[in-house]
Design an enzyme around this catalytic site. Structure first.
Site, PDB file in Angstrom:
ATOM      1  N   ASN A 111       0.864  -1.175   0.000  1.00  0.00           N
ATOM      2  CA  ASN A 111       0.000   0.000   0.000  1.00  0.00           C
ATOM      3  C   ASN A 111       0.904   1.229   0.000  1.00  0.00           C
ATOM      4  O   ASN A 111       1.530   1.543   1.004  1.00  0.00           O
ATOM      5  CB  ASN A 111      -0.883  -0.027   1.260  1.00  0.00           C
ATOM      6  CG  ASN A 111      -1.706   1.237   1.421  1.00  0.00           C
ATOM      7  OD1 ASN A 111      -1.772   2.069   0.504  1.00  0.00           O
ATOM      8  ND2 ASN A 111      -2.334   1.399   2.583  1.00  0.00           N
ATOM      9  N   TRP A 112       0.956   1.903  -1.142  1.00  0.00           N
ATOM     10  CA  TRP A 112       1.898   3.029  -1.278  1.00  0.00           C
ATOM     11  C   TRP A 112       1.362   4.303  -0.631  1.00  0.00           C
ATOM     12  O   TRP A 112       2.059   5.297  -0.566  1.00  0.00           O
ATOM     13  CB  TRP A 112       2.200   3.294  -2.751  1.00  0.00           C
ATOM     14  CG  TRP A 112       2.909   2.172  -3.463  1.00  0.00           C
ATOM     15  CD1 TRP A 112       3.298   0.970  -2.927  1.00  0.00           C
ATOM     16  CD2 TRP A 112       3.327   2.151  -4.827  1.00  0.00           C
ATOM     17  NE1 TRP A 112       3.921   0.207  -3.868  1.00  0.00           N
ATOM     18  CE2 TRP A 112       3.956   0.903  -5.056  1.00  0.00           C
ATOM     19  CE3 TRP A 112       3.229   3.055  -5.886  1.00  0.00           C
ATOM     20  CZ2 TRP A 112       4.480   0.553  -6.304  1.00  0.00           C
ATOM     21  CZ3 TRP A 112       3.750   2.705  -7.122  1.00  0.00           C
ATOM     22  CH2 TRP A 112       4.371   1.463  -7.325  1.00  0.00           C
ATOM     23  N   LYS A 113       0.100   4.292  -0.245  1.00  0.00           N
ATOM     24  CA  LYS A 113      -0.527   5.488   0.354  1.00  0.00           C
ATOM     25  C   LYS A 113      -0.326   6.696  -0.577  1.00  0.00           C
ATOM     26  O   LYS A 113      -0.295   6.509  -1.794  1.00  0.00           O
ATOM     27  CB  LYS A 113       0.019   5.718   1.766  1.00  0.00           C
ATOM     28  CG  LYS A 113      -0.108   4.431   2.615  1.00  0.00           C
ATOM     29  CD  LYS A 113       0.167   4.597   4.061  1.00  0.00           C
ATOM     30  CE  LYS A 113       0.017   3.248   4.760  1.00  0.00           C
ATOM     31  NZ  LYS A 113       0.144   3.337   6.206  1.00  0.00           N
ATOM     32  N   HIS A 118      -9.333   1.224   5.399  1.00  0.00           N
ATOM     33  CA  HIS A 118      -7.997   1.356   5.995  1.00  0.00           C
ATOM     34  C   HIS A 118      -8.088   2.288   7.210  1.00  0.00           C
ATOM     35  O   HIS A 118      -8.887   3.214   7.230  1.00  0.00           O
ATOM     36  CB  HIS A 118      -7.024   1.924   4.956  1.00  0.00           C
ATOM     37  CG  HIS A 118      -5.608   1.890   5.428  1.00  0.00           C
ATOM     38  ND1 HIS A 118      -5.084   2.876   6.237  1.00  0.00           N
ATOM     39  CD2 HIS A 118      -4.625   0.984   5.253  1.00  0.00           C
ATOM     40  CE1 HIS A 118      -3.818   2.564   6.523  1.00  0.00           C
ATOM     41  NE2 HIS A 118      -3.523   1.418   5.937  1.00  0.00           N
ATOM     42  N   GLU A 174      -6.398   4.727   8.095  1.00  0.00           N
ATOM     43  CA  GLU A 174      -6.283   6.156   7.776  1.00  0.00           C
ATOM     44  C   GLU A 174      -7.593   6.695   7.195  1.00  0.00           C
ATOM     45  O   GLU A 174      -7.960   7.842   7.416  1.00  0.00           O
ATOM     46  CB  GLU A 174      -5.096   6.386   6.826  1.00  0.00           C
ATOM     47  CG  GLU A 174      -3.779   6.249   7.578  1.00  0.00           C
ATOM     48  CD  GLU A 174      -2.673   5.542   6.818  1.00  0.00           C
ATOM     49  OE1 GLU A 174      -2.690   5.532   5.575  1.00  0.00           O
ATOM     50  OE2 GLU A 174      -1.770   4.986   7.497  1.00  0.00           O
ATOM     51  N   GLU A 216      -4.871  -4.725  10.787  1.00  0.00           N
ATOM     52  CA  GLU A 216      -3.836  -3.710  10.937  1.00  0.00           C
ATOM     53  C   GLU A 216      -4.062  -2.977  12.256  1.00  0.00           C
ATOM     54  O   GLU A 216      -4.855  -2.021  12.317  1.00  0.00           O
ATOM     55  CB  GLU A 216      -3.905  -2.712   9.775  1.00  0.00           C
ATOM     56  CG  GLU A 216      -3.662  -3.339   8.416  1.00  0.00           C
ATOM     57  CD  GLU A 216      -3.088  -2.336   7.423  1.00  0.00           C
ATOM     58  OE1 GLU A 216      -2.065  -2.647   6.826  1.00  0.00           O
ATOM     59  OE2 GLU A 216      -3.662  -1.239   7.274  1.00  0.00           O
ATOM     60  N   GLY A 235       3.029   2.426  10.705  1.00  0.00           N
ATOM     61  CA  GLY A 235       3.972   3.527  10.518  1.00  0.00           C
ATOM     62  C   GLY A 235       4.722   3.902  11.777  1.00  0.00           C
ATOM     63  O   GLY A 235       5.360   4.952  11.841  1.00  0.00           O
ATOM     64  N   SER A 284       4.023  -2.019  10.157  1.00  0.00           N
ATOM     65  CA  SER A 284       5.490  -2.074  10.283  1.00  0.00           C
ATOM     66  C   SER A 284       6.096  -3.405   9.857  1.00  0.00           C
ATOM     67  O   SER A 284       7.036  -3.891  10.484  1.00  0.00           O
ATOM     68  CB  SER A 284       5.914  -1.706  11.715  1.00  0.00           C
ATOM     69  OG  SER A 284       5.476  -0.398  12.032  1.00  0.00           O
ATOM     70  N   GLY A 320       3.128  -1.064   4.201  1.00  0.00           N
ATOM     71  CA  GLY A 320       3.143   0.357   3.856  1.00  0.00           C
ATOM     72  C   GLY A 320       4.548   0.787   3.477  1.00  0.00           C
ATOM     73  O   GLY A 320       5.019   0.513   2.368  1.00  0.00           O
ATOM     74  N   GLY A 321       5.252   1.413   4.412  1.00  0.00           N
ATOM     75  CA  GLY A 321       6.580   2.005   4.166  1.00  0.00           C
ATOM     76  C   GLY A 321       7.549   1.111   3.403  1.00  0.00           C
ATOM     77  O   GLY A 321       8.180   1.562   2.433  1.00  0.00           O
TER      78      GLY A 321
END
Ligand code: 13P
Length: 247
Positions: free
Chosen positions: A9-11, A95, A97, A165, A171, A211, A232-233
């Site tokens: 997930n590149w956000k 998600h 966010e 999640e 993150g 993470s 993510g990251g």
């Protein structure tokens, strides 16, 4: 047998140019992997170009969100049909966010899951508790409600994927331990068994997100009920994502 899914997930990261060079590199790095689904979810602006670049590869395309209506006066929104048209196969819904920054609630998310399924997209429904909810002993209640409300009225679950999640692990560099994650995945499978039935529940892939990195993937994926990850990251870099894919 449940499918193993490794999703990135590149956000809100990467221009079209950056997205293309990332997937060009990723395609080469993972081209021999055939036993799991590999998925990237770029921002909406890059979906079409990334989709074209991925044609004929073993990497699928996912979107990060969509609206539940087919079309109409919904400024800034994108429909399932628009995503399908450019080759999107999966869509991340609910998600944390979206829930916390954009105030999406379970009833809105439920409409989106229904539309995704009826449109032939594969929804990845995200659930997870905040640190405060966990510390107050409310994790089970929060996750169960997100599942039962998010999946209310849904019978056709053929393409459904769940992602656990924990909000406190997203993150933050703080991963749930493999046993903490497995405990919640077992709970999720139990709740899915109650909503649908045990056989259906056994067939649904449940991903872990929060993470995830090349250094912790092996331990997480070795748990019985962790059927993949939503990264993510560490999915923004082709090399680190490919190491996770090859776990
Ligand atoms: P991080 O891997 O950056 O913690 O993000 C997890 C996530 O939110 C994936 O959807």
């Amino acid at each position: 047998m449940r499918s193993i899914i490794i999703a990135g997930n590149w956000k809100m990261n990467k221009t079209i140019g950056e997205s293309i060079s990332m997937v060009k590199e990723l395609k080469t790095l993972v081209r021999d992997i055939g036993d799991r689904a590999i998925l990237v979810c770029p921002p909406a602006t890059a979906l079409s170009s990334v989709g074209a670049e991925l044609k004929g590869s073993n990497i699928s395309l996912g979107a990060q969100n969509m609206h539940f209506e087919e079309n109409g006066a919904f400024t800034g929104e994108i429909s399932a049909g628009m995503l399908k048209e450019i080759g999107v196969e999966y869509v991340i819904l609910g998600h944390s966010e979206r829930r916390h920054v954009f105030e999406e609630d379970d009833s809105l998310i439920n409409k989106k899951v229904k539309t995704a399924i009826s449109s032939g997209l594969k929804p990845i429904l995200c659930v997870g508790e905040t640190l405060e909810e966990r510390e107050n002993g409310r994790m089970e209640d929060v996750v169960s409600t997100q599942l039962s409300d998010g999946l209310g009225g849904i019978e056709d679950i053929k393409n459904l994927v769940i992602a656990y999640e924990p909000v406190w692990a997203i993150g933050t560099g703080k991963t749930a331990t493999p046993s903490q994650a497995e405990e919640v995945h077992v709970l999720i499978r139990k709740v899915l068994g109650a909503i649908f039935d045990d056989e259906i529940s056994e067939g649904i892939s449940i991903l872990y997100g929060g993470s995830v990195k090349p250094g912790n993937i092996k331990e997480l994926i070795s748990q019985d009920n962790i059927d993949g990850v939503l990264v993510g990251g560490a999915s923004l870099d082709a090399k680190s994502f490919s190491e996770i894919v090859k776990c």
